[in-house]
Every structure is written in structure tokens, then in C-alpha cells.
Write an enzyme that holds these catalytic residues in place. Sequence first.
Site, PDB file in Angstrom:
ATOM      1  N   HIS A 125       0.956  -1.033  -0.006  1.00 19.84           N
ATOM      2  CA  HIS A 125       0.249  -0.450   0.161  1.00 19.84           C
ATOM      3  C   HIS A 125       0.840   0.951  -0.116  1.00 19.84           C
ATOM      4  CE1 HIS A 125      -2.888   2.895   1.746  1.00 19.84           C
ATOM      5  NE2 HIS A 125      -3.754   1.961   1.167  1.00 19.84           N
ATOM      6  N   ASP A 202       2.898  -3.834   7.965  1.00 20.70           N
ATOM      7  CA  ASP A 202       1.796  -2.771   7.893  1.00 20.70           C
ATOM      8  C   ASP A 202       0.884  -4.160   7.924  1.00 20.70           C
ATOM      9  OD1 ASP A 202      -0.139  -2.037   6.897  1.00 20.70           O
ATOM     10  OD2 ASP A 202       0.551  -1.499   4.597  1.00 20.70           O
ATOM     11  N   GLN A 205      -4.268  -4.969   7.033  1.00 22.22           N
ATOM     12  CA  GLN A 205      -5.465  -6.248   6.396  1.00 22.22           C
ATOM     13  C   GLN A 205      -5.092  -7.285   6.585  1.00 22.22           C
ATOM     14  OE1 GLN A 205      -7.432  -5.643   4.367  1.00 22.22           O
ATOM     15  NE2 GLN A 205      -6.934  -3.377   3.602  1.00 22.22           N
ATOM     16  N   LYS A 228     -10.980  -1.184   9.714  1.00 21.14           N
ATOM     17  CA  LYS A 228     -10.977  -1.951   9.388  1.00 21.14           C
ATOM     18  C   LYS A 228     -11.082  -3.579   9.812  1.00 21.14           C
ATOM     19  CE  LYS A 228      -7.062   0.037   5.447  1.00 21.14           C
ATOM     20  NZ  LYS A 228      -7.977   0.177   4.969  1.00 21.14           N
ATOM     21  N   CYS A 367      -4.289   2.586  -3.532  1.00 21.85           N
ATOM     22  CA  CYS A 367      -3.305   3.125  -3.570  1.00 21.85           C
ATOM     23  C   CYS A 367      -2.197   2.376  -3.230  1.00 21.85           C
ATOM     24  CB  CYS A 367      -3.654   3.190  -1.383  1.00 21.85           C
ATOM     25  SG  CYS A 367      -4.888   4.870  -1.251  1.00 21.85           S
TER      26      CYS A 367
END
Length: 412
Positions: A125, A202, A205, A228, A367
Site C-alpha cells: 500500500h 503493515d 489487512q 478496518k 493506493c
Amino acid sequence: MTEELNVNEIIKDFPIINQQVNGKRLAYLDTSATSQSPSQVISAMSEYYEKYNSNVHRGVHTLGALATDSYENAREVVRRFIHAKYFEEIVFTRGTTSAINLVARSYGDANVEEGDDIVVTEMEHHANIVPWQELAKRKRANLKFIPMTDEGEITLDAVKETITDNTKIVAITHVSNVLGTINDVKAIAEVAHAHDAIITVDGAQSAPHMQIDVQDLNVDFFSFSGHKMLGPTGIGVLYGRRELLQDMEPTEYGGDMIDFVSKYDASWADLPTKFEAGTPPIAEVIGLAAAIKYLEELGFDAIHQHEKALTEYAYDKMSEIEGLEIYGPPKDRRAGVITFNFNDIHPHDVATAVDTEGVAVRAGHHCAQPLMKWLNQSSTARASFYIYNNKEDVDQLVRALKQTKEFFSDEF
């Protein structure tokens, strides 16, 4: 035996799901962008505003004490959730993006030197590539990319070939927001540490969908967002190993993050406060804690099995549509994301068309423009699945896609 999710009961907790869009039942398939919030989260935030709205840490009155207790109790909820070792390792941020930027600006500026390597992937991302691009420019360092397979995965051999003794930072997504690729960050962390590099992950997700144990993964930094994972916008978490955070300088200055301020100098508060300047997002932190508790009550084994079955069902149904191409790993090696294109229909047109049938999907570059270039696409459409989705949502999507194909075939 893993208990199955009762989606029909779960849906009752989500006021926004129980509505019609364009005269059709809502099939919300855009969780990878932003999830919906259950009544339990909304109520927890409303209770704060209705009963003990006050700033934290500085006040000694009753409302201030209640707000402070709720805020810091939420930090402990997060610590347990990701299995961090110490309370001080949990820093509240505005989201994943601000957490990653904090690491790049604080740890990166202090530890990366000219000629060093920063290792990323093309599936990142923008939030996990642009901060490292800028760090590389500031320090005259090298940005290196771990090559991907044709299916959008990375092999351990590729990791070992890319990470060297010259590497200072490895920044990688746990789960791709476009391809659904699940990276083996534990194995990557082992390679990074063998070369005395740190790894920052990251987790935007992954944290909403799988049990996270930062100690088992052996990562140095891990970032994720509340919006999220059923929580509100404007709240995120940076986990960092305590010994690293202790040596890092704050990147924002002001109230609460100080220990003492004289006329010409200041000293910083202890962890984690030195990284939380100003009035924090108190209601959002409380909402995040409520969201975590909701997910933990469902159980991540059940969540994983539900998403896996639903994604595989959708993958099979969508694969039957002629002219539709799905990107990323096979159905048994991906998270709950299916990114796709029709050969002759722009993804924005696809998203607009299926919206008329009550189906919400994402369209654009997500993104992830370097990944779009790798795919040789300018943009794609994406369906993503969560605990409030079922096969009826998938069937509604597939019907809408078939209608879209027929409509545009007639147009041309």
C-alpha cells in the site's frame, strides 16, 4: 471443532447492513477499505460522550478519571489482542499510515545512513512505500524490492537474495490489500534479524482477520487501523519492541508527551506517552477496544474459516464468468479479497453498475500504483469479505456482474 459463525445473527448487530441501497438489499463487499461497526462499538463510543466525556491523564475530577481509566484499559485490551509483552509497547496513532510514518521518521532517520538498503515489495500500500521512498531520499539510501512470482507471492529464496548485511529496514505488508497474498512475516523476520536489520509490518489487512502474536512473529514494529476491524476511523496502533521505542525520539511535540518544560528546553515522558502528543482520540480508542472484544468473542478460528469458505465460493463463482480475470494467488492461498477486471469494461463502470444492484465494491488503484503497474493495469475492481457477509452477498455480486457484462455487450 471450530464453531461456525452465525452470520444471520451477526448481521443483526450491524445497523448499516440492514438497509436497502438503490431499492436492493445491501451487499457490502468493501471491508478492505473500511469495515462496518456493530451496535456494541457505537454504544461504547456514545456512552463516553453521554456519561464521561473528558480529557485524559491531566484531570483529577471524576469524569477525567473515568475517561483515563477507559483509555488506558483499552491499551491493555490491545496489548492482549496482539500478544505484546509490555503495556508500554502499544502506541495509539491516527491509523496505520501515521504509525508507519512515525517509524520511518523516528527510527529510520536515526538509524539509516547513506548507502544502506531499505527493503520493500511492489505489493505494498502507498502507506508502506512512500514513507520509505522519502526516507531513502533524505538519507541517500537504496530502496530495494523483493521480486514476486507471477501469482503475486514472494518466495523465501527471493527474500534471502534481497536482504543482505547492507539492509537496515525491511518493510512489508502482512496481507496485500489487492492480491490477498499472505506473507510469511515470521520467516522474513528471521532473515532480517540474521542480517541485523529490523522488520516493520503493515498489519492493516491482517489484524482484522487473523490472530496476531507479535512475539511469535518476532517483528520489531507492527501497525494496524481500527476502521478496518469494526472500529471507528481516526484510530490506529503502533506496536514497537520496548527497547527500540525507548531509544526513539518523538516526531510530534506538545501537551502530555513531555516530562518537564523549561524556557528553552524540554524532556520527554516515559513510554508510550512520549509518542502521543496532544489530546488523543479518546472515543475512538474506546471504540477500538469494543471492536476487539467483539471479534474475540466470535473467535478468530471461526472468522478465518468463514472467510476462507466464502472467498473460495466467490472465487469459483466469479471464475465461471467469461471475460473476468482474477488477480493474485490461488483461492486456497489468499485472504478474503478478490481483485478482478472485465477485459473491456472499466472497473469504475463495473463498480457503478453493480451499485445499482445494491452491491458495494471498490474500484481504482487501491493506493497501490506500483502493484497496478506490475499487473499492467491502471485500475481494478475489488470485492472483500468479512464476518457480516454470506453466500447471498456473493450470489448478488455474481448476478450483478453478469448483468453488467450483458449491458456493456449490448452497448458495444
